[in-house]
Design a protein around this motif. Structure first.
Motif, PDB file in Angstrom:
ATOM      1  N   SER A   1       0.853  -1.163  -0.068  1.00 56.78           N
ATOM      2  CA  SER A   1       0.172  -0.031   0.021  1.00 56.78           C
ATOM      3  C   SER A   1       1.011   1.235  -0.022  1.00 56.78           C
ATOM      4  CB  SER A   1      -0.759   0.061   1.168  1.00 56.78           C
ATOM      5  OG  SER A   1      -1.507   1.362   1.430  1.00 56.78           O
ATOM      6  N   ASN A   2       0.317   2.166  -0.779  1.00 57.88           N
ATOM      7  CA  ASN A   2       1.282   3.342  -0.950  1.00 57.88           C
ATOM      8  C   ASN A   2       0.917   4.592   0.280  1.00 57.88           C
ATOM      9  OD1 ASN A   2      -1.163   4.057  -2.181  1.00 57.88           O
ATOM     10  ND2 ASN A   2      -0.395   5.937  -3.094  1.00 57.88           N
ATOM     11  N   VAL A   3      -0.161   3.845   0.905  1.00 60.94           N
ATOM     12  CA  VAL A   3      -0.738   4.690   2.301  1.00 60.94           C
ATOM     13  C   VAL A   3      -0.066   4.285   3.505  1.00 60.94           C
ATOM     14  CG1 VAL A   3      -2.924   5.341   3.363  1.00 60.94           C
ATOM     15  CG2 VAL A   3      -2.975   5.236   0.936  1.00 60.94           C
ATOM     16  N   THR A   4      -0.265   3.099   3.675  1.00 54.02           N
ATOM     17  CA  THR A   4       0.171   2.394   5.061  1.00 54.02           C
ATOM     18  C   THR A   4       1.504   1.691   4.826  1.00 54.02           C
ATOM     19  OG1 THR A   4      -0.939   0.266   4.853  1.00 54.02           O
ATOM     20  CG2 THR A   4      -1.985   2.029   5.745  1.00 54.02           C
ATOM     21  N   GLY A   5       1.932   1.387   3.605  1.00 52.35           N
ATOM     22  CA  GLY A   5       3.093   0.514   3.475  1.00 52.35           C
ATOM     23  C   GLY A   5       2.952  -0.862   3.636  1.00 52.35           C
ATOM     24  N   SER A   6       1.753  -1.248   4.121  1.00 49.04           N
ATOM     25  CA  SER A   6       1.600  -2.686   4.276  1.00 49.04           C
ATOM     26  C   SER A   6       1.789  -3.703   3.207  1.00 49.04           C
ATOM     27  CB  SER A   6      -0.008  -3.105   4.651  1.00 49.04           C
ATOM     28  OG  SER A   6      -0.156  -2.326   5.923  1.00 49.04           O
ATOM     29  N   ILE A   7       2.386  -4.695   3.221  1.00 53.34           N
ATOM     30  CA  ILE A   7       2.913  -5.650   2.292  1.00 53.34           C
ATOM     31  C   ILE A   7       1.760  -6.732   2.151  1.00 53.34           C
ATOM     32  CG2 ILE A   7       4.670  -7.087   1.434  1.00 53.34           C
ATOM     33  CD1 ILE A   7       6.816  -5.428   2.877  1.00 53.34           C
ATOM     34  N   LEU A   8       1.599  -7.003   1.093  1.00 55.96           N
ATOM     35  CA  LEU A   8       0.342  -8.163   0.733  1.00 55.96           C
ATOM     36  C   LEU A   8       1.195  -9.489   0.417  1.00 55.96           C
ATOM     37  CD1 LEU A   8      -2.801  -8.448   0.423  1.00 55.96           C
ATOM     38  CD2 LEU A   8      -2.311  -8.462  -1.846  1.00 55.96           C
ATOM     39  N   PRO A   9       0.843 -10.551   1.189  1.00 57.68           N
ATOM     40  CA  PRO A   9       1.816 -11.795   0.921  1.00 57.68           C
ATOM     41  C   PRO A   9       0.927 -12.571  -0.351  1.00 57.68           C
ATOM     42  CG  PRO A   9      -0.152 -12.251   2.900  1.00 57.68           C
ATOM     43  CD  PRO A   9      -0.090 -10.835   2.374  1.00 57.68           C
ATOM     44  N   ILE A  10       1.542 -12.053  -1.350  1.00 56.10           N
ATOM     45  CA  ILE A  10       1.145 -12.206  -2.715  1.00 56.10           C
ATOM     46  C   ILE A  10       0.973 -13.791  -3.043  1.00 56.10           C
ATOM     47  CG2 ILE A  10       1.874 -12.310  -5.277  1.00 56.10           C
ATOM     48  CD1 ILE A  10       1.028  -9.738  -4.238  1.00 56.10           C
ATOM     49  N   GLU A  11       1.818 -14.642  -2.440  1.00 55.75           N
ATOM     50  CA  GLU A  11       1.788 -15.926  -3.033  1.00 55.75           C
ATOM     51  C   GLU A  11       0.457 -16.594  -2.477  1.00 55.75           C
ATOM     52  OE1 GLU A  11       5.779 -18.329  -3.247  1.00 55.75           O
ATOM     53  OE2 GLU A  11       6.010 -16.866  -1.663  1.00 55.75           O
TER      54      GLU A  11
END
Length: 385
Positions: A151-161
């Motif tokens: 997210s460009n708002v919070t920086g939270s990384i999504l576990p893509i796999e």
């Protein structure tokens, strides 16, 4: 008073590297012509710049076949190419509230044109994309899933796999937006099995605006957005059907792409581990210091290592635009206020319509700059009392 402190790397990297000017000069002096269009020496030299950059981009994004990388003007263009090139009337799309308007606006246009429908996945109690809701959102018509890697708002990384795995179980393709992660995280596009991935060249890859690209796993599954000259098979009135030529119609920003290759080399030689270590140390410091101020509310996950180096915050009783203006005018500290082109994220986070003040770090930032920011925020709060 501090001056010239840049905390807006999520918008674009700054200051730009000295190798950018050197690379532009080298490209224009030694090559400077259209690759693939002519057989003369300068055209061949130009082609070597472009192909070398393509290979480097593939390497840093974990792409096995560099021909699957097509250059675009930016990530927005790449996202539009993928969204509009793979959808048909009646299709259903799943996306998240953390998406940028570069995803939401194309989807909304297609919905208002009665071409598609789409579902937006909200947040769980930890202010992360709700995986349970995501799993339940699929229909028999779900054709595409669009996911923001961070997210460009919070920086939270999504576990893509794990999101990709579920999508493929339902027969849906996956488009990933790498705008905030390319050049910072270890990305393994080929291993993840992603179908499409969009990236920009001017953020953590440190290149110039006007560069970006689209990874297409299987070019047969994506129709073209525009058609035109490619320098190959010119006798045919039909666009070439193979990558990357299928998606690179017309003259593109060759000098900017040469720069991108040089900047990716710089990032890789510096080392992603080293970059992350430095930026995470600054992120940890800023987050911990801001958390001590009762008037400040930190927005997003508190798990530092599950984020890219972004801190979003609000100050009680002050609009984000006012905070950012004071930081800039009185302290020379540059941040990004407002909704950051991600309105659904702020609705889900409860920060709409004022938004937040976003502090996004880069490798050039220092501990002393972070101290200056904390001191400035303390003074702003004190002066408001």
């Amino acid at each position: 008073m501090s001056s010239g402190i840049y905390f807006d790397s999520a918008s674009t990297s700054f200051p730009k590297l000295s190798i950018i000017g050197e690379t532009i000069e080298s490209y224009l002096r030694d090559a400077g012509c259209s690759p693939g269009r002519s057989g003369h020496a300068r055209a061949r030299k130009s082609e070597s710049f472009i192909n070398d950059a393509r290979q480097k981009v593939a390497d840093i994004l974990g792409i096995d076949d560099h021909s699957k990388v097509a250059y675009t003007h930016n990530a927005t263009y790449a996202l539009n190419m993928a969204i509009k090139g793979c959808l048909s009337k009646g299709d259903h799309v799943i996306t998240t509230c953390f998406e940028h308007n570069s995803v939401l606006r194309p989807l909304e246009k297609l919905r208002r044109s009665q071409v598609i429908d789409y579902s937006v996945i909200g947040l769980n109690d930890n202010r992360e994309v709700d995986f349970t809701e995501y799993q339940k959102a699929f229909t028999t018509g779900t054709k595409l899933v669009v996911l923001n890697h961070a997210s460009n708002v919070t920086g939270s990384i999504l576990p893509i796999e794990k999101f990709v795995k579920v999508a493929h179980q339902h027969g849906a393709k996956v488009l990933v937006d790498l705008s905030q992660t390319a050049g910072f995280l270890d990305i393994k596009i080929s291993e993840w099995g992603v179908d499409f991935a969009a990236f920009t060249g001017h953020k953590s890859l440190l290149g110039l605006p006007g560069t970006g690209g689209l990874y297409v796993k299987n070019e047969r599954e994506l129709s073209t957005l525009i058609e035109g000259g490619t320098g190959v098979n010119s006798i045919s009135l039909v666009q070439p059907g193979y990558s990357p030529e299928k998606f690179e119609a017309g003259t593109i920003n060759y000098a900017g792409i040469a720069v991108l290759g040089a900047c990716v080399t710089h990032v890789m030689s510096t080392g992603l581990d080293k970059i992350r270590k430095h930026e995470y140390e600054l992120l940890e410091y800023l987050s911990s210091e801001l958390a001590l101020l009762p008037e400040v509310q930190l927005i997003g996950s508190k798990n530092i290592k599950a984020k890219v180096p972004i801190v979003s915050f609000t100050i009680e009783g002050m609009p984000s635009n006012e905070i950012a203006t004071v930081l800039d005018d009185e302290y020379g500290i540059m941040t990004r206020p407002g909704l950051q082109c991600a309105p659904l994220a702020h609705q889900a986070l409860g920060t709409s319509p004022s938004g937040t003040v976003r502090v996004s770090l880069g490798y050039n930032n220092t501990h002393d700059e972070c101290v200056a920011l904390i001191n400035a925020i303390k003074e702003i709060i004190h002066n408001r009392k």
